[in-house]
Design an enzyme around this catalytic site. Structure first.
Site, short mmCIF file in Angstrom:
data_model
loop_
_atom_site.label_atom_id
_atom_site.label_comp_id
_atom_site.label_asym_id
_atom_site.label_seq_id
_atom_site.Cartn_x
_atom_site.Cartn_y
_atom_site.Cartn_z
N ILE A 157 0.84 -1.20 0.00
CA ILE A 157 0.00 0.00 0.00
C ILE A 157 0.88 1.26 0.00
CG2 ILE A 157 -1.92 1.21 1.11
CD1 ILE A 157 -2.57 -1.69 0.13
N GLU A 363 -1.93 -1.49 -10.02
CA GLU A 363 -3.19 -0.97 -10.59
C GLU A 363 -3.65 -1.84 -11.77
OE1 GLU A 363 -4.15 2.95 -10.22
OE2 GLU A 363 -2.54 3.45 -8.84
#
Ligand code: COS
Length: 386
Positions: A157, A363
Site C-alpha cells: 500500500i 493498478e
C-alpha cells in the site's frame, strides 16, 4: 478531431514542466539513493494544486479536466515516479473515490484536507492473497452496535505509513463474493491500525510502501464510503482513474527516455563521430519516439472520453497497457543508448528502468488489462468458467 491544446492547457503543462525540472529532478536521485520519502516535496506538489487537480474548486481542488490532469502527471512522471505515485494515489484513487461515492459530509470533510496536502490518503485494496483477484478480500468487516469492526491485513500500500485516512476494502459476507464488499474511510490513528514499511524494493525508493494490519479496528457507520456491497464498484471506478494516472506518468518516462537519449547520443563520440550518427542508434531513438507519441495519444483519448462523460474503462486499459509496456521498453533502450554510463545513477535512465518495472504490475497487471480489452472485444469474461 483537434490535437491542439488550449492556451490554458499549454500554460499548465509548461508550469508543470518547469516545476518538475526545478524541484523534482533536482532531488530525485538523492531521494532514491537515501530511500527518502520527501514530505517537503509532497507539500510543494500540494501548493501547486497537483494533489487535487480533478477535484472541483468548491472542495479545494483545481477543478481541471482529465486531459489537463494527464498533462501534469506526465511531467511529474518524467521527473520522478515516486512523486508521481503520490499524485496517482492521492488524487486518482483516494480523492476520486470520495468524489464519486462520498456523502456531502464526507466530501466536505476529506477533500479539502487531501487537496491541500494537510492529510495524505492511501488505498487499501490489495492483500497478500488478493491481488488481481480483487474480489477475493480476506479482510472482514463485522457489524457491531454503531459501526463495524475491521480485521485483516493489506499489502503493497503506497503512502500507508504517512496517510491520515485509509480507504479500506473489506468483505461483509463472503458468500456474496464481490457483492459483499464494502469500503470504509478509516482514521489511521484509530487503535488497531498499524503499518509496517516495506524495504528492498527494486525501484520507487523515494516512495512510501507499507503493509497494513487491522486488528479489531472500530469504524462508525458513517465511515462507509458508498453502500454495503458497493465496495467492488468503488474499487473498480477508482482504478479507472488510477490506471489513467499511471499511464500518463509512463508517457513522461517515455518522453524523458527520448530526451535523455538524444542528448547523450549527440554528445557521446565513438569512431570520431557522435553515436547519434549511427543508423542503429537512430533506429532506437525513432522507435522510442513512435511509442512515446502513440502512448500519449492513447492517454489523451482516454482522458477526452472521460471528460465527455463517455465510457472509458476499455480505452483506459488500452492506454495503461501500452504506456506502461512502452515505458519499460523505452527505459531499457535508453540504457542501451547510454551504454555503461546508463548502468549507474549519473543519468536518470538507470532510475527510470528500475522505477518503471512496477507499472505493469500495480493498478492491474498487463495481463488483467488484456483480459479487460479481450472481454470488451468478445463479450466473454475469461475469468468466469463456462
Ligand atoms: N467501474 C464501476 N463498476 C465496475 C467497473 C468499473 N470500471 N468494472 C466492473 N464494475 C462492476 C460491474 O458492473 C459488476 O457489477 P454488478 O455486480 O452489478 O454486475 C461488478 O463490478 C463486477 O465486475 P466484473 O464482472 O467485471 O468483475 P470480474 O471479477 O469479472 O473482473 C477484474 C474484474 C479482473 C477486471 C478486476 O478484478 C480487476 O480489475 N482486477 C485487478 C485488480 C487490480 O487492479 N489490483 C491492483 C490494485 S493496485 S491499487
Amino acid at each position: 478531431m483537434d490535437f491542439d491544446l488550449s492556451d490554458e492547457q499549454q500554460l499548465i503543462r509548461e508550469t508543470a514542466r518547469a516545476f518538475t525540472d526545478r524541484e523534482i529532478v533536482a532531488r530525485a536521485r538523492e531521494n532514491a539513493r537515501n530511500e527518502h520519502f520527501d514530505l517537503e516535496l509532497v507539500g510543494m506538489l500540494a501548493e501547486q494544486g497537483y494533489l487535487g487537480a480533478i477535484v472541483p474548486r468548491e472542495y479545494g481542488g483545481a477543478g481541471l479536466d482529465y486531459v489537463t490532469y494527464g498533462l501534469i502527471v506526465e511531467e511529474i512522471g518524467r521527473g520522478d515516479s515516486a512523486m508521481r505515485t503520490v499524485i496517482s494515489v492521492q488524487t486518482s484513487l483516494v480523492c476520486s473515490s470520495i468524489l464519486a461515492w462520498g456523502s456531502e459530509r464526507q466530501k466536505a470533510d476529506y477533500l479539502p484536507r487531501l487537496c491541500s496536502g494537510e492529510w495524505l490518503g492511501c488505498f487499501g485494496l490489495t492483500e497478500a492473497e488478493a491481488g488481481s483477484d480483487a474480489a477475493g478480500q480476506r479482510t472482514r468487516a463485522s457489524k457491531v452496535e454503531g459501526g463495524w469492526r475491521l480485521n485483516g491485513s493489506k499489502m503493497w500500500i503506497s503512502l500507508a505509513n504517512h496517510a491520515r485516512v485509509a480507504l479500506i476494502f473489506a468483505q461483509t459476507d463472503p458468500e456474496l463474493r464481490h457483492r459483499g464488499l464494502a469500503c470504509f474511510l478509516v482514521d489511521t490513528e484509530h487503535p488497531g491500525f498499524t503499518t509496517q514499511a516495506i524495504h528492498h524494493k527494486m525501484g520507487l525508493h523515494g516512495s512510501d510502501t507499507a503493509s497494513i494490519s487491522l486488528d479489531d479496528v472500530f469504524v462508525p457507520d458513517d465511515a462507509l464510503l458508498g453502500d454495503v456491497g458497493a465496495g467492488f464498484k468503488v474499487a473498480m471506478s477508482a482504478l479507472d482513474s488510477g490506471r489513467y494516472s499511471v499511464a500518463a506518468g509512463c508517457v513522461g518516462i517515455c518522453q524523458g527516455c527520448v530526451e535523455e537519449s538524444v542528448r547523450y547520443a549527440t554528445q557521446r563520440r565513438q569512431f570520431d563521430r557522435p553515436i547519434a550518427s549511427f543508423q542503429l542508434v537512430q533506429a532506437m531513438l525513432a522507435e522510442m519516439k513512435v511509442r512515446t507519441d502513440a502512448a500519449r495519444l492513447l492517454v489523451w483519448r482516454a482522458g477526452a472520453l472521460r471528460d465527455r462523460g463517455r465510457p472509458c474503462t476499455t480505452e483506459t486499459s488500452i492506454a495503461k497497457l501500452y504506456a506502461t509496456e512502452s515505458a519499460q521498453w523505452c527505459a531499457n533502450e535508453a540504457i542501451q543508448v547510454h551504454g555503461g554510463a546508463g548502468y549507474v545513477d549519473d543519468h536518470p535512465v538507470e532510475r527510470w528502468f528500475r522505477d518503471v518495472r512496477v507499472t505493469t504490475l500495480y493498478e492491474g497487471t498487463s495481463q488483467i488489462q488484456k483480459l479487460i480489452i479481450g472481454r470488451a472485444l468478445t463479450g466473454i469474461n475469461a475469468l468466469v468458467p463456462e
